[in-house]
Design an enzyme around this catalytic site. Structure first.
Site, mmCIF file in Angstrom:
data_model
loop_
_atom_site.group_PDB
_atom_site.id
_atom_site.type_symbol
_atom_site.label_atom_id
_atom_site.label_comp_id
_atom_site.label_asym_id
_atom_site.label_seq_id
_atom_site.Cartn_x
_atom_site.Cartn_y
_atom_site.Cartn_z
ATOM 1 N N HIS A 16 -79.624 -11.738 -23.811
ATOM 2 C CA HIS A 16 -79.249 -10.563 -24.603
ATOM 3 C C HIS A 16 -80.068 -10.518 -25.871
ATOM 4 O O HIS A 16 -80.420 -11.567 -26.436
ATOM 5 C CB HIS A 16 -77.747 -10.555 -24.937
ATOM 6 C CG HIS A 16 -77.254 -11.814 -25.576
ATOM 7 N ND1 HIS A 16 -76.996 -12.961 -24.846
ATOM 8 C CD2 HIS A 16 -76.984 -12.125 -26.869
ATOM 9 C CE1 HIS A 16 -76.566 -13.913 -25.675
ATOM 10 N NE2 HIS A 16 -76.563 -13.440 -26.903
ATOM 11 N N HIS A 76 -79.937 -9.050 -29.742
ATOM 12 C CA HIS A 76 -79.108 -8.472 -30.802
ATOM 13 C C HIS A 76 -79.936 -7.411 -31.515
ATOM 14 O O HIS A 76 -81.065 -7.684 -31.934
ATOM 15 C CB HIS A 76 -78.736 -9.539 -31.842
ATOM 16 C CG HIS A 76 -77.896 -10.652 -31.321
ATOM 17 N ND1 HIS A 76 -76.539 -10.712 -31.526
ATOM 18 C CD2 HIS A 76 -78.218 -11.765 -30.612
ATOM 19 C CE1 HIS A 76 -76.059 -11.829 -30.977
ATOM 20 N NE2 HIS A 76 -77.054 -12.479 -30.413
HETATM 21 P P1 5GP Z 1 -75.147 -15.285 -28.997
HETATM 22 O O1 5GP Z 1 -74.299 -16.115 -29.932
HETATM 23 O O2 5GP Z 1 -75.074 -15.841 -27.584
HETATM 24 O O3 5GP Z 1 -76.545 -15.052 -29.452
HETATM 25 O O4 5GP Z 1 -74.491 -13.858 -28.979
HETATM 26 C C1 5GP Z 1 -73.351 -13.570 -28.240
HETATM 27 C C2 5GP Z 1 -72.707 -12.383 -28.899
HETATM 28 O O5 5GP Z 1 -71.776 -11.839 -27.978
HETATM 29 C C3 5GP Z 1 -71.915 -12.720 -30.168
HETATM 30 O O6 5GP Z 1 -72.461 -11.983 -31.249
HETATM 31 C C4 5GP Z 1 -70.497 -12.298 -29.836
HETATM 32 O O7 5GP Z 1 -69.846 -11.688 -30.924
HETATM 33 C C5 5GP Z 1 -70.675 -11.342 -28.682
HETATM 34 N N1 5GP Z 1 -69.592 -11.309 -27.717
HETATM 35 C C6 5GP Z 1 -68.993 -12.385 -27.136
HETATM 36 N N2 5GP Z 1 -68.055 -11.971 -26.268
HETATM 37 C C7 5GP Z 1 -68.058 -10.611 -26.310
HETATM 38 C C8 5GP Z 1 -67.301 -9.625 -25.615
HETATM 39 O O8 5GP Z 1 -66.434 -9.888 -24.794
HETATM 40 N N3 5GP Z 1 -67.573 -8.328 -25.919
HETATM 41 C C9 5GP Z 1 -68.530 -7.976 -26.833
HETATM 42 N N4 5GP Z 1 -68.715 -6.663 -27.045
HETATM 43 N N5 5GP Z 1 -69.277 -8.891 -27.487
HETATM 44 C C10 5GP Z 1 -69.031 -10.189 -27.231
#
Ligand code: 5GP
Ligand code: ZN
Length: 113
Positions: A99, A101
């Protein structure tokens, strides 16, 4: 992929505030936003992280970037935004589905933390 939250969002099994979608890509608002505008852009097809992508994913990776630019326009931050991927736990990756951001709507500091 079973038990992958972003696969479930992409398939509609779990709800999210979708801001853009097409045949290959879905974008939705982050549940825990780190900026006034914070969206996540994901491929519908499960890839663990950027370093798990292969040459066969080259077109899909290009589509993700183009989708991110569209999302920036939809969310009206096309003039100033940041696009970032956390690759691996040490970089802050908490969901093992590739993903990007997209952050905007406030002054973004550099270097990031
Ligand atoms: P990472 O930490 O892996 O770079 O980003 C994962 C992102 O996914 C985090 O910013 C977190 O807030 C978001 N996230 C986790 N679970 C969910 C969810 O169920 N729905 C949404 N919309 N965002 C999520
Ligand atoms: Zn997945």
């Amino acid at each position: 992929m079973a038990d992958c939250i972003f696969c479930k969002i992409a398939s509609g099994e779990i709800n999210a505030k979708v801001v853009y979608d097409d045949a290959d890509v879905v974008a939705f608002l982050d549940l825990n936003p780190q900026a006034p505008t914070h969206a996540l852009i994901v491929p519908r097809r499960h890839i663990d992280r950027l370093t798990a992508a292969t040459e066969a994913d080259a077109e899909l990776l290009g589509k993700l970037q183009l989708a991110a630019a569209k999302v920036a326009k939809v969310l009206k931050v096309e003039g100033a935004f940041r696009l970032v991927t956390n690759n691996g736990k040490g970089a802050g990756q908490s969901v093992d589905h590739l993903h990007y951001h997209l952050l905007g709507g406030r002054k973004l500091l550099w270097p990031p933390g």
